[in-house]
Design an enzyme around this catalytic site. Structure first.
Site, PDB file in Angstrom:
ATOM      1  N   HIS A 143     -11.635  -0.139   6.509  1.00 48.25           N
ATOM      2  CA  HIS A 143      -9.981  -0.319   6.442  1.00 48.25           C
ATOM      3  C   HIS A 143      -9.554   0.230   8.028  1.00 48.25           C
ATOM      4  CE1 HIS A 143      -6.798  -0.897   3.114  1.00 48.25           C
ATOM      5  NE2 HIS A 143      -5.949  -0.683   4.911  1.00 48.25           N
ATOM      6  N   HIS A 167      -4.924   1.197  10.803  1.00 53.13           N
ATOM      7  CA  HIS A 167      -6.039   0.833  11.038  1.00 53.13           C
ATOM      8  C   HIS A 167      -6.088   0.850  12.424  1.00 53.13           C
ATOM      9  CE1 HIS A 167      -3.959  -2.428   7.979  1.00 53.13           C
ATOM     10  NE2 HIS A 167      -4.186  -1.402   7.277  1.00 53.13           N
ATOM     11  N   HIS A 187      -0.526   5.837   7.253  1.00 49.56           N
ATOM     12  CA  HIS A 187      -1.667   4.663   6.868  1.00 49.56           C
ATOM     13  C   HIS A 187      -1.881   3.435   7.970  1.00 49.56           C
ATOM     14  CE1 HIS A 187      -4.573   2.119   5.271  1.00 49.56           C
ATOM     15  NE2 HIS A 187      -3.518   1.597   5.118  1.00 49.56           N
ATOM     16  N   GLU A 196       1.429  -1.347   0.109  1.00 50.73           N
ATOM     17  CA  GLU A 196       0.120  -0.025  -0.004  1.00 50.73           C
ATOM     18  C   GLU A 196       0.388   1.093  -0.332  1.00 50.73           C
ATOM     19  OE1 GLU A 196      -4.451  -0.482   1.807  1.00 50.73           O
ATOM     20  OE2 GLU A 196      -2.738  -1.105   2.999  1.00 50.73           O
TER      21      GLU A 196
END
Ligand SMILES: [Zn+2]
Length: 273
Positions: free
Chosen positions: A203, A135, A133, A114
């Site tokens: 996500h 979660h 990024h 990603e």
């Protein structure tokens, strides 16, 4: 067709395809491969390592999730670890990337699939120098519910009037939920727009900052904000959020003094590990 004509035609096709692709052989491939813009500032590398470990120690990332920073020598390059649990990242894991998500020297290391989240945000947001990024668990509900995330206290003023939600289905249909190519990364970056973060339906979230301390602090305080907001909603009754004007004034006053104070603490603790 006899075999010599077939060989001639095959040779012609191979040459044509090679020319169309711009490859004349191994030498040309080497010429076209991007080269490093030079070694990054060692302090920036330490900041990036500290960011990885801090996000892990606060539970913002576990074995998944990643953080990047623009290269100090070229805004068209960024630095990010190879695919490894952030808590374990060391200097040997840091890879230089182009804004197309192409590694300069992989040297046997594996990559985060990603990385295009980072690359595509850097492409359209020159004001952003660091991207996280993650979660983080309390943020996820706001990416799947009609209840919007809002700033509940002064430390999360960067949420402003709310955050956009990127739904991977909108552009890409049925997927494995990963933003693993430039097209998906571009759609996410477009949805981010000029905001500080974008929620990712089912996500996680992509968080931006003008530097590593901003991206790390916003990731941590976004998780705390989401947790507090969930608790406040759970109490029943009405919830008082920051007025957009209050959030704007906090940002104008330097957004928690650039997070200098927590960053000094987090960096020291992370690099002592
Ligand atoms: Zn992810």
């Amino acid at each position: 067709m006899n075999s010599s004509i077939l060989r001639t035609r095959c040779s012609f096709l191979t040459t044509t395809v090679a020319v169309l692709l711009g490859f004349a052989g191994p030498a040309a491939i080497a010429q076209n491969a991007p080269v490093s813009v030079g070694p990054a500032d060692p302090e920036l590398i330490l900041d990036l390592i500290a960011a990885n470990r801090t996000l892990a120690s606060y539970g913002i990332v576990d074995a998944y999730g990643h953080v990047s920073v623009r290269h100090n020598l070229d805004p068209n390059r960024f630095l990010m670890a190879g695919a490894r649990a952030p808590a374990l990242v060391t200097e040997a894991d840091i890879i230089e990337y182009t804004l197309d998500g192409v590694p300069i020297d992989l040297n046997g290391r594996s990559q985060y699939s990603e990385r295009f989240i980072h690359a595509e945000i850097y492409k359209i947001r020159p004001d952003v120098s660091s991207v996280v990024h993650n979660h983080s668990p309390s943020v996820i509900p706001f990416g799947i519910s009609s209840v919007p995330i809002k700033p509940v206290y002064h430390m999360s003023s960067f949420i402003g009037e709310g955050l956009p939600i990127y739904d991977i289905r909108d552009e890409s249909g049925m997927t494995d939920m990963l933003v693993n190519n430039a097209e998906k990364g571009s759609a996410l970056a477009t949805q981010l727009g000029d905001r500080t973060a974008v929620l990712m339906r089912g996500h996680g979230v992509a968080v931006t900052g003008e530097s590593i301390p901003f991206a790390v602090a916003r990731s941590i305080y976004l998780e705390i904000n989401a947790s507090i907001q969930l608790q406040a909603i759970g109490l029943g009754g009405s919830v008082s959020y920051l007025d957009p004007e209050e959030a704007r004034r906090v940002l104008e006053s330097g957004e928690n003094r650039g997070y200098d104070r927590p960053w000094e603490l987090w960096r020291r603790d992370a690099l002592a590990q």
